[in-house]
Write an enzyme that holds these catalytic residues in place. Structure first.
Site: not given
Ligand code: 3PG
Length: 209
Positions: A42, A46, A129
């Protein structure tokens, strides 16, 4: 397409959530995930390089590549143009969800509540999700939602790691978990692919794949 996607995600059980700054590393990262036994990514919007990373990974043909942190239609379109096979969003964006459904493009909208579940089900989606999973009540929240929403399936993300993965996956409403722990930013910037492979194998083992 949607059903096949969900079946595949349920087989893989873990979705690595990636924020890669340098798209030039996308091939090595994809190779590490494949070597570790998780041919899925995924790629989040960002970082400014997300579309290029998606393109590089999708061109390999051996990784189920989707886009994450898709918060608007422009990102959704850029993701699909780059070859993304599915979309994931942190919250429920009706424009993005409806655009994806119109194209039969798999989408996992982020929800943290009964309201989000209702909005998804209203559009025919029964898999979402659950985000941010840990901070939104954790497994206790899933258990509470499972009463009225026993037909809904979740992909919790946010606060999942190798230590708690198995506990999350043991719940019947959870088909897979997402997380960044196995592709942590410092590992990617250092190009520490051996560690990504090790953490990926550890996740595979913890998930009982
Ligand atoms: C996401 O974007 O799905 C989450 O920020 C991932 O969360 P994590 O960094 O706690 O795994």
């Amino acid at each position: 397409m949607f059903e096949k996607f969900l079946e595949r995600v349920a087989e893989l059980k873990v979705i690595p959530v990636i924020a890669l700054e340098d798209a030039g590393k996308a091939g090595d990262l994809a190779g590490a995930l494949v070597e570790g036994g998780l041919p899925v990514a995924e790629v989040t919007f960002r970082t400014a390089t997300a579309a290029q990373t998606i393109r590089t990974m999708a061109d390999r043909g051996d990784v189920l590549v989707g886009a994450g942190t898709v918060r608007n239609l422009d990102q959704a379109k850029a993701a699909v143009d780059a070859g993304a096979g599915y979309l994931v969003s942190p919250g429920f964006n009706a424009s993005v969800v409806e655009w994806a459904i119109d194209r039969n493009l798999p989408i996992l909208p982020g929800v943290d509540s009964t309201l989000g579940i209702e909005m998804a089900m209203d559009r025919g989606l029964n898999t979402v999700k659950f985000f941010p999973a840990g901070a939104s009540g954790g497994l206790a929240k899933i258990k509470a939602l499972y009463g009225p929403y026993g037909d809904v399936r979740f992909v919790p993300t946010g606060g999942i790691n190798a230590g708690n993965l198995a506990e999350w996956l043991a719940h019947p409403a959870i088909i897979a978990c997402g997380g960044s722990w196995l592709v942590a930013k410092n590992l990617l910037s250092a190009g520490n692919w051996d560690e990504v492979v090790r953490l990926t194998k550890e996740a595979v083992a913890a998930a009982g794949i």
